[in-house]
Design a protein around this motif. Structure first.
Motif, PDB file in Angstrom:
ATOM      1  N   TYR A  63       0.837  -1.208   0.000  1.00  0.00           N
ATOM      2  CA  TYR A  63       0.000   0.000   0.000  1.00  0.00           C
ATOM      3  C   TYR A  63       0.871   1.258   0.000  1.00  0.00           C
ATOM      4  O   TYR A  63       2.051   1.203   0.394  1.00  0.00           O
ATOM      5  N   GLY A 196     -10.056   3.085   8.719  1.00  0.00           N
ATOM      6  CA  GLY A 196      -8.992   2.544   9.571  1.00  0.00           C
ATOM      7  C   GLY A 196      -7.881   3.542   9.813  1.00  0.00           C
ATOM      8  O   GLY A 196      -7.377   4.184   8.888  1.00  0.00           O
ATOM      9  N   THR A 197      -7.524   3.680  11.082  1.00  0.00           N
ATOM     10  CA  THR A 197      -6.476   4.626  11.478  1.00  0.00           C
ATOM     11  C   THR A 197      -5.485   3.942  12.420  1.00  0.00           C
ATOM     12  O   THR A 197      -5.090   4.486  13.449  1.00  0.00           O
ATOM     13  N   GLY A 391      -6.721  -3.704   9.083  1.00  0.00           N
ATOM     14  CA  GLY A 391      -5.894  -4.602   9.877  1.00  0.00           C
ATOM     15  C   GLY A 391      -6.107  -6.077   9.565  1.00  0.00           C
ATOM     16  O   GLY A 391      -6.545  -6.450   8.473  1.00  0.00           O
TER      17      GLY A 391
HETATM   18  P1  NAP Z   1      -4.930  -2.088  13.062  1.00  0.00           P
HETATM   19  O1  NAP Z   1      -3.898  -1.535  13.938  1.00  0.00           O
HETATM   20  O2  NAP Z   1      -5.722  -3.240  13.527  1.00  0.00           O
HETATM   21  O3  NAP Z   1      -5.887  -0.903  12.666  1.00  0.00           O
HETATM   22  C1  NAP Z   1      -7.078  -1.166  11.961  1.00  0.00           C
HETATM   23  C2  NAP Z   1      -7.903   0.068  11.901  1.00  0.00           C
HETATM   24  O4  NAP Z   1      -9.115  -0.248  11.225  1.00  0.00           O
HETATM   25  C3  NAP Z   1      -8.285   0.592  13.272  1.00  0.00           C
HETATM   26  O5  NAP Z   1      -8.370   1.982  13.215  1.00  0.00           O
HETATM   27  C4  NAP Z   1      -9.668  -0.027  13.467  1.00  0.00           C
HETATM   28  O6  NAP Z   1     -10.486   0.677  14.350  1.00  0.00           O
HETATM   29  C5  NAP Z   1     -10.213   0.069  12.066  1.00  0.00           C
HETATM   30  N1  NAP Z   1     -11.277  -0.899  11.850  1.00  0.00           N
HETATM   31  C6  NAP Z   1     -11.181  -2.246  11.906  1.00  0.00           C
HETATM   32  N2  NAP Z   1     -12.378  -2.797  11.656  1.00  0.00           N
HETATM   33  C7  NAP Z   1     -13.241  -1.773  11.449  1.00  0.00           C
HETATM   34  C8  NAP Z   1     -14.622  -1.698  11.164  1.00  0.00           C
HETATM   35  N3  NAP Z   1     -15.374  -2.781  11.056  1.00  0.00           N
HETATM   36  N4  NAP Z   1     -15.177  -0.478  11.004  1.00  0.00           N
HETATM   37  C9  NAP Z   1     -14.425   0.619  11.122  1.00  0.00           C
HETATM   38  N5  NAP Z   1     -13.113   0.626  11.409  1.00  0.00           N
HETATM   39  C10 NAP Z   1     -12.529  -0.565  11.564  1.00  0.00           C
HETATM   40  O7  NAP Z   1      -4.321  -2.548  11.634  1.00  0.00           O
HETATM   41  P2  NAP Z   1      -3.076  -1.941  10.849  1.00  0.00           P
HETATM   42  O8  NAP Z   1      -3.125  -0.478  10.833  1.00  0.00           O
HETATM   43  O9  NAP Z   1      -3.024  -2.656   9.540  1.00  0.00           O
HETATM   44  O10 NAP Z   1      -1.855  -2.361  11.716  1.00  0.00           O
HETATM   45  C11 NAP Z   1      -1.730  -3.667  12.217  1.00  0.00           C
HETATM   46  C12 NAP Z   1      -0.336  -3.874  12.713  1.00  0.00           C
HETATM   47  O11 NAP Z   1       0.523  -4.104  11.610  1.00  0.00           O
HETATM   48  C13 NAP Z   1       0.284  -2.699  13.421  1.00  0.00           C
HETATM   49  O12 NAP Z   1      -0.166  -2.547  14.723  1.00  0.00           O
HETATM   50  C14 NAP Z   1       1.744  -3.043  13.311  1.00  0.00           C
HETATM   51  O13 NAP Z   1       2.100  -4.011  14.223  1.00  0.00           O
HETATM   52  C15 NAP Z   1       1.799  -3.619  11.905  1.00  0.00           C
HETATM   53  N6  NAP Z   1       2.148  -2.554  10.963  1.00  0.00           N
HETATM   54  C16 NAP Z   1       3.391  -2.053  11.057  1.00  0.00           C
HETATM   55  C17 NAP Z   1       3.756  -1.048  10.218  1.00  0.00           C
HETATM   56  C18 NAP Z   1       5.125  -0.530  10.327  1.00  0.00           C
HETATM   57  O14 NAP Z   1       6.053  -1.248  10.589  1.00  0.00           O
HETATM   58  N7  NAP Z   1       5.301   0.731  10.158  1.00  0.00           N
HETATM   59  C19 NAP Z   1       2.882  -0.515   9.308  1.00  0.00           C
HETATM   60  C20 NAP Z   1       1.615  -1.041   9.233  1.00  0.00           C
HETATM   61  C21 NAP Z   1       1.246  -2.065  10.083  1.00  0.00           C
HETATM   62  P3  NAP Z   1     -10.531   0.247  15.911  1.00  0.00           P
HETATM   63  O15 NAP Z   1      -9.229   0.697  16.466  1.00  0.00           O
HETATM   64  O16 NAP Z   1     -11.707   0.933  16.437  1.00  0.00           O
HETATM   65  O17 NAP Z   1     -10.660  -1.266  15.921  1.00  0.00           O
END
Ligand code: NAP
Length: 547
Positions: A63, A196-197, A391
């Protein structure tokens, strides 16, 4: 868009390939596990990988803005001094294409690809007790039998696509960030909605906003984020890294999160508010995850944590010019770093652009997706593209989407129906000779991943080497050891503020219906390394080994 085609059935006449060890997944973990087992133990090993290249998370997550939040010199394999001397990263935080180049370089250098079958998705694995072999089936119907089965499927590889009514009727394009098209997505002139944030959305928004006609960010839970302060690496720094790999390795192996910096040994209450503010200000300028390391009690003492949380909220209010948007972005419901803290490049600044707006879907939830966009309670947002930065079904998702059956036909889904139970995050009772690299119950996602992966892959290879030396054929975690370990995982989490983030994927709370269990081990990587070493040194206590 995701492939929803049905898996093909295995043809019973297909000849199975016989192996000593089969590894599932060719990211950091699968590649290094292959090297350990093939080159150090001389086993016949095959890696099965669903993608058409190595890279795992870095293969799928293409992405816009995808970048690692560990610093590049720490987000590297440390097992080979030669590799450390050869490879040079260009930026402080490496971008996805550079990490993928690195992993391909490693795969080529160590001639790993000849033992990897690409475009090969594992659908099932069944343990045959009489033969002490695992029978593994792929989507294409290929069969393998193996003595050892090792999953290296990543913790964040099963996309969580929310079940919002109407998505199938949406006339525009939609994408999940973890299944991003290889050819990229052109946002030019498009009205884009991003849901998603988390770390992903926070990285993607500023880049999407650069070309989109308009970006609407749908925020359910406001999030902390710290500036990455990313920059190109100087020649001097690259040289310094090469001259200090031994010390960097030692440091990463001795810190709780596997990063090459230590947590400061002071309480947030040891200093005056002015001093504390100056410390936070300096950490903000330095950028990245070091912010979390400014005081030793930020993750264990709520009042200490409040000081960091309030500093960041004030920063958000200072950066974002529209007070209403600033209020929504800074209205954060959990302690700082209780969710994985994102680091960003101009995320909050992005909301000062005329073509970016924020919608609070906690206050006004999404009701449906229509042919032309997203409808929330009380408003409609016409869109050409929807980006799901929503996520993953973390940690257990990638394991449970395969049909894995252990002794007596026990399905992993059944064994884990109340949440994952694993000894050290390495083995599950009832599943002999089956190992999970960075499985639930290990520090994994709370650690700089390559550090956690190297420790697991080496531990597993040493264990198999030990078995071979002693004529042992089978290893299985005892149920009581797994139970005791789950208690320790819970105790470690409960000693911190981590479980206070109610919507966190650490708890499985982001996936409807998933059991709420704190999955990673929060006792620190260094402590965990000692525990695993102690288990091995004491004849693999907690496991049953048999000839
Ligand atoms: P995430 O942290 O799970 O964030 C998902 C986002 O989507 C949250 O804001 C969540 O809101 C929202 N969401 C999920 N289901 C939803 C729904 N049904 N309706 C509305 N909003 C919804 O996922 P991610 O951002 O992909 O990150 C996951 C993990 O991957 C990170 O914590 C990290 O460990 C890793 N990652 C690392 C990097 C890096 O190294 N820089 C970059 C990207 C990802 P809620 O909080 O309310 O659930």
């Amino acid at each position: 868009m995701p492939d929803t085609s049905m898996p093909r059935q295995a043809d019973p006449s297909t000849q199975a390939t016989e192996l000593d060890a089969l590894v599932i997944g060719a990211g950091f973990a699968g590649m290094y596990q292959l090297l350990c087992l093939r080159d150090r133990l001389g086993l016949s090993v095959k890696v099965l990988e669903a993608g058409d290249g190595v890279g795992g998370t870095w293969y799928w997550n293409r992405y816009p803005g995808a970048r690692c939040d560990s610093e590049s010199h720490a987000y590297s394999f440390y097992f080979s001094d030669e590799l450390l001397q050869e490879w040079e990263w260009s930026e402080r935080y490496p971008q996805q294409p550079e990490i993928l180049r690195y992993l391909n370089y490693v795969a080529d250098k160590f001639d790993l690809k000849r033992n990897i079958a690409f475009n090969t998705r594992v659908t099932s694995a069944r343990y045959d007790e009489a033969a002490n072999r695992w029978h593994v089936t792929t989507e294409a119907g290929d069969l393998y039998t193996t003595k050892f089965l090792i999953t290296a499927v990543g913790c964040l590889s099963s996309a969580n696509i929310p079940n919002i009514p109407g998505l199938d009727r949406f006339a525009g394009q939609w994408y999940h960030t973890g299944q991003w098209p290889h050819e990229g997505v052109d946002f030019t002139g498009k009205r884009v909605g991003m849901i998603g944030t988390g770390s992903t959305g926070i990285q993607a928004a500023p880049v999407i906003a650069e070309t989109a006609a308009h970006l609407t960010v749908f925020q359910r839970t406001a999030n902390y984020s710290m500036p990455a302060q990313n920059h190109p690496l100087s020649t001097e720094f690259k040289q310094w890294v090469k001259e200090n790999t031994g010390e960097l390795r030692r440091m990463m192996q001795s810190t709780p999160n596997g990063h090459p910096f230590a947590n400061e040994d002071r309480s947030a209450h040891d200093v005056t508010p002015e001093q504390r503010n100056a410390i936070y200000e300096k950490a903000w300028e330095i950028g990245g995850l070091q912010f979390r390391a400014t005081f030793r009690d930020l993750l264990v003492d709520k009042s200490a944590n409040d000081t960091a949380a309030e500093f960041i909220r004030a920063k958000i209010r200072q950066i974002v010019k529209n007070p209403e948007t600033a209020a929504k972005l800074s209205d954060i419901d959990h302690p700082f770093a209780a969710k994985r803290p994102p680091i960003d490049t101009f995320y909050f600044e992005t909301f000062n652009r005329d073509n970016v707006s924020l919608v609070d879907i906690r206050a006004n939830p999404i009701e449906r997706i229509t042919a032309s966009g997203i409808e929330t309670k009380g408003a409609e947002y016409p869109l050409d593209i929807i980006v799901f930065a929503t996520g993953f079904d973390a940690m257990t998702g990638p394991l449970l989407r395969m049909d894995i059956q252990g002794r007596d036909g026990l399905a992993l889904k059944e064994a884990w129906n109340a949440g994952p139970r694993s000894y050290l995050g390495l083995q599950v009772a009832g599943f002999p000779n089956f190992f999970t690299v960075t499985g639930p119950g290990s520090p994994s996602v709370l650690c700089n991943m390559p550090v956690a992966i190297e420790q697991h892959a080496e531990w597993i290879a040493n264990c198999i080497g030990h078995m071979r030396e002693h004529g042992l054929e089978r290893i299985e975690a005892k149920a009581e050891s797994a139970d005791q370990w789950v208690d320790q995982v819970n105790a470690a989490a409960n000693a911190t503020l981590l479980p206070q983030a109610k919507h966190s994927w650490y708890l499985g709370a982001n996936v409807p219906g998933k059991p709420r269990v704190f999955m990673p081990y929060a006792g620190g990587m260094a402590r965990y390394r000692e525990i695993c070493a102690d288990v091995a040194a004491n004849d693999y206590k907690g496991f049953t080994l048999s000839a």
